[in-house]
Design a protein around this motif. Structure first.
Motif, PDB file in Angstrom:
ATOM      1  N   GLN A  61      21.904  27.463 -98.679  1.00 29.21           N
ATOM      2  CA  GLN A  61      23.474  26.646 -98.573  1.00 29.21           C
ATOM      3  C   GLN A  61      23.509  25.852 -99.849  1.00 29.21           C
ATOM      4  OE1 GLN A  61      21.715  25.247 -94.559  1.00 29.21           O
ATOM      5  NE2 GLN A  61      22.499  26.916 -93.344  1.00 29.21           N
ATOM      6  N   THR A  62      22.623  25.470 -99.900  1.00 32.29           N
ATOM      7  CA  THR A  62      22.631  24.344-101.125  1.00 32.29           C
ATOM      8  C   THR A  62      22.910  24.984-102.596  1.00 32.29           C
ATOM      9  OG1 THR A  62      21.073  22.998-100.528  1.00 32.29           O
ATOM     10  CG2 THR A  62      21.414  22.199-102.943  1.00 32.29           C
ATOM     11  N   GLN A  63      22.524  26.305-102.926  1.00 26.25           N
ATOM     12  CA  GLN A  63      22.517  26.650-103.870  1.00 26.25           C
ATOM     13  C   GLN A  63      23.956  27.221-103.552  1.00 26.25           C
ATOM     14  OE1 GLN A  63      20.431  28.102-106.453  1.00 26.25           O
ATOM     15  NE2 GLN A  63      22.957  29.013-107.203  1.00 26.25           N
ATOM     16  N   ALA A  64      24.679  27.826-102.261  1.00 27.87           N
ATOM     17  CA  ALA A  64      25.957  27.983-102.398  1.00 27.87           C
ATOM     18  C   ALA A  64      27.118  27.551-102.254  1.00 27.87           C
ATOM     19  CB  ALA A  64      25.819  28.801-100.945  1.00 27.87           C
ATOM     20  N   ILE A  65      26.578  26.410-102.552  1.00 33.81           N
ATOM     21  CA  ILE A  65      27.815  24.963-102.336  1.00 33.81           C
ATOM     22  C   ILE A  65      27.061  24.247-103.914  1.00 33.81           C
ATOM     23  CG2 ILE A  65      27.641  22.525-102.352  1.00 33.81           C
ATOM     24  CD1 ILE A  65      26.412  23.370 -99.259  1.00 33.81           C
ATOM     25  N   ALA A  66      26.346  24.575-104.331  1.00 31.42           N
ATOM     26  CA  ALA A  66      26.296  23.900-105.874  1.00 31.42           C
ATOM     27  C   ALA A  66      26.936  24.897-106.721  1.00 31.42           C
ATOM     28  CB  ALA A  66      24.579  24.649-106.467  1.00 31.42           C
ATOM     29  N   ALA A  67      27.036  26.264-106.769  1.00 32.37           N
ATOM     30  CA  ALA A  67      28.024  26.876-107.289  1.00 32.37           C
ATOM     31  C   ALA A  67      29.720  26.848-107.515  1.00 32.37           C
ATOM     32  CB  ALA A  67      27.940  29.061-106.676  1.00 32.37           C
ATOM     33  N   GLN A  68      29.880  25.701-106.325  1.00 32.80           N
ATOM     34  CA  GLN A  68      31.304  25.009-106.500  1.00 32.80           C
ATOM     35  C   GLN A  68      31.410  24.697-106.666  1.00 32.80           C
ATOM     36  OE1 GLN A  68      33.680  27.402-104.946  1.00 32.80           O
ATOM     37  NE2 GLN A  68      32.397  29.097-104.036  1.00 32.80           N
ATOM     38  N   VAL A  69      30.537  23.906-107.133  1.00 27.71           N
ATOM     39  CA  VAL A  69      30.313  21.996-107.089  1.00 27.71           C
ATOM     40  C   VAL A  69      30.481  21.647-108.674  1.00 27.71           C
ATOM     41  CG1 VAL A  69      29.607  20.014-107.915  1.00 27.71           C
ATOM     42  CG2 VAL A  69      29.290  21.035-105.059  1.00 27.71           C
ATOM     43  N   LYS A  70      31.390  21.318-109.095  1.00 30.33           N
ATOM     44  CA  LYS A  70      31.475  20.977-111.625  1.00 30.33           C
ATOM     45  C   LYS A  70      31.919  19.431-110.977  1.00 30.33           C
ATOM     46  CE  LYS A  70      35.418  24.702-111.914  1.00 30.33           C
ATOM     47  NZ  LYS A  70      36.028  24.333-110.626  1.00 30.33           N
ATOM     48  N   ASP A  71      31.535  18.389-110.415  1.00 37.54           N
ATOM     49  CA  ASP A  71      31.434  16.483-110.500  1.00 37.54           C
ATOM     50  C   ASP A  71      30.800  16.643-108.822  1.00 37.54           C
ATOM     51  OD1 ASP A  71      31.772  13.939-110.715  1.00 37.54           O
ATOM     52  OD2 ASP A  71      33.974  14.338-110.182  1.00 37.54           O
ATOM     53  N   TRP A  72      29.396  16.590-109.622  1.00 40.38           N
ATOM     54  CA  TRP A  72      28.775  15.863-108.063  1.00 40.38           C
ATOM     55  C   TRP A  72      29.132  14.146-107.252  1.00 40.38           C
ATOM     56  CZ3 TRP A  72      25.370  19.336-105.496  1.00 40.38           C
ATOM     57  CH2 TRP A  72      25.193  19.406-105.618  1.00 40.38           C
ATOM     58  N   SER A  73      29.992  13.543-108.716  1.00 34.63           N
ATOM     59  CA  SER A  73      30.062  12.276-108.404  1.00 34.63           C
ATOM     60  C   SER A  73      31.027  12.176-106.497  1.00 34.63           C
ATOM     61  CB  SER A  73      30.507  11.142-109.105  1.00 34.63           C
ATOM     62  OG  SER A  73      31.686  11.569-109.562  1.00 34.63           O
ATOM     63  N   ARG A  74      31.564  13.435-106.027  1.00 33.01           N
ATOM     64  CA  ARG A  74      32.939  13.859-105.358  1.00 33.01           C
ATOM     65  C   ARG A  74      31.906  14.493-104.415  1.00 33.01           C
ATOM     66  NH1 ARG A  74      37.447  16.677-105.535  1.00 33.01           N
ATOM     67  NH2 ARG A  74      36.512  17.095-108.147  1.00 33.01           N
ATOM     68  N   VAL A  75      30.553  14.566-104.017  1.00 31.43           N
ATOM     69  CA  VAL A  75      30.068  15.533-102.842  1.00 31.43           C
ATOM     70  C   VAL A  75      28.971  14.531-102.321  1.00 31.43           C
ATOM     71  CG1 VAL A  75      28.535  17.559-102.743  1.00 31.43           C
ATOM     72  CG2 VAL A  75      30.047  17.206-104.528  1.00 31.43           C
ATOM     73  N   VAL A  76      28.509  14.122-100.809  1.00 28.15           N
ATOM     74  CA  VAL A  76      27.025  13.419-100.181  1.00 28.15           C
ATOM     75  C   VAL A  76      26.724  14.939 -99.740  1.00 28.15           C
ATOM     76  CG1 VAL A  76      27.115  12.111 -98.718  1.00 28.15           C
ATOM     77  CG2 VAL A  76      28.251  11.672-100.662  1.00 28.15           C
ATOM     78  N   LEU A  77      25.608  15.299 -99.661  1.00 27.60           N
ATOM     79  CA  LEU A  77      24.736  16.157 -99.343  1.00 27.60           C
ATOM     80  C   LEU A  77      24.362  15.375 -97.993  1.00 27.60           C
ATOM     81  CD1 LEU A  77      24.852  19.192 -99.537  1.00 27.60           C
ATOM     82  CD2 LEU A  77      22.137  18.236-100.730  1.00 27.60           C
ATOM     83  N   ALA A  78      25.080  16.309 -96.660  1.00 26.34           N
ATOM     84  CA  ALA A  78      24.212  16.045 -95.242  1.00 26.34           C
ATOM     85  C   ALA A  78      23.244  16.955 -94.398  1.00 26.34           C
ATOM     86  CB  ALA A  78      25.269  15.906 -94.469  1.00 26.34           C
ATOM     87  N   TYR A  79      22.106  16.643 -94.446  1.00 30.17           N
ATOM     88  CA  TYR A  79      20.800  17.310 -93.965  1.00 30.17           C
ATOM     89  C   TYR A  79      21.246  17.670 -91.977  1.00 30.17           C
ATOM     90  CZ  TYR A  79      15.928  19.331 -91.893  1.00 30.17           C
ATOM     91  OH  TYR A  79      15.665  20.027 -90.964  1.00 30.17           O
ATOM     92  N   GLU A  80      21.577  18.688 -91.928  1.00 31.15           N
ATOM     93  CA  GLU A  80      22.711  18.169 -90.407  1.00 31.15           C
ATOM     94  C   GLU A  80      21.488  19.134 -89.309  1.00 31.15           C
ATOM     95  OE1 GLU A  80      25.813  17.648 -89.041  1.00 31.15           O
ATOM     96  OE2 GLU A  80      25.597  15.742 -89.425  1.00 31.15           O
ATOM     97  N   PRO A  81      20.010  19.175 -89.483  1.00 33.12           N
ATOM     98  CA  PRO A  81      19.547  20.054 -88.813  1.00 33.12           C
ATOM     99  C   PRO A  81      20.044  20.549 -87.288  1.00 33.12           C
ATOM    100  CG  PRO A  81      18.120  18.429 -88.310  1.00 33.12           C
ATOM    101  CD  PRO A  81      19.681  17.933 -89.515  1.00 33.12           C
ATOM    102  N   VAL A  82      20.934  21.930 -87.365  1.00 37.59           N
ATOM    103  CA  VAL A  82      21.711  22.411 -85.971  1.00 37.59           C
ATOM    104  C   VAL A  82      20.806  21.802 -84.735  1.00 37.59           C
ATOM    105  CG1 VAL A  82      22.689  24.351 -84.990  1.00 37.59           C
ATOM    106  CG2 VAL A  82      22.810  24.001 -87.239  1.00 37.59           C
TER     107      VAL A  82
END
Ligand SMILES: O=C[C@H](O)COP(=O)(O)O
Length: 145
Positions: A43-64
């Motif tokens: 999931q993180t890999q898929a998101i990372a492929a979309q991110v150019k500026d990580w300062s505008r991203v927070v990652l939330a670990y939410e076990p379903v």
């Protein structure tokens, strides 16, 4: 695939100038099958492929299995995944991004468990659902203080 769809939504939101809290997490069956790391890394890999500026991203670990269930990840469970995620970011993005990225936890956080979770080194904050509507929310806000 849902992970890819979420990642594309992240990319679109960023392209439109928004900041994003990107949520990832495994199903109970995936955890029980020992696949948590595989799932959250994918999931993180898929998101990372979309991110150019990580300062505008927070990652939330939410076990379903913890969302709205009253079953919270233990501090050790949360820390284990958060640490792995930070290491993944360090390896696959950069050490600077890994050091500065906020990795927050969500899933049945309460006034009673927030302080203990907040003591974990890689738990940088919380994404709160139900408890945000209750007076105990102040204890969550102050959990790192
Ligand atoms: O948006 C909040 C998260 O999905 C967690 O919700 P919860 O704190 O009610 O489990």
């Amino acid at each position: 695939m849902i992970g890819q769809l979420v990642a594309e939504k992240v990319g679109h939101a960023l392209d439109e100038g928004l900041k994003v809290i990107a949520c990832i997490g495994e199903l109970l069956a995936e955890r029980e099958a020992g696949k948590t790391t595989d799932v959250v890394f994918r999931q993180t890999q898929a998101i990372a492929a979309q991110v150019k500026d990580w300062s505008r991203v927070v990652l939330a670990y939410e076990p379903v299995w913890a969302i709205g269930t009253g079953v919270t990840a233990t501090p050790a469970q949360a820390q284990e995944v958060h640490k792995q995620l930070r290491e993944w970011v360090k390896t696959n993005v950069s050490a600077e991004v890994a050091d500065n990225l906020r990795i927050i936890y969500g899933g049945s956080v309460t006034g009673g468990n927030a302080k203990e979770l907040a003591q974990e080194a890689d738990v940088d904050g919380f994404l709160v659902g139900g408890a945000s509507l209750k007076p105990e929310f102040v204890q969550i806000v102050n959990a790192k203080v």
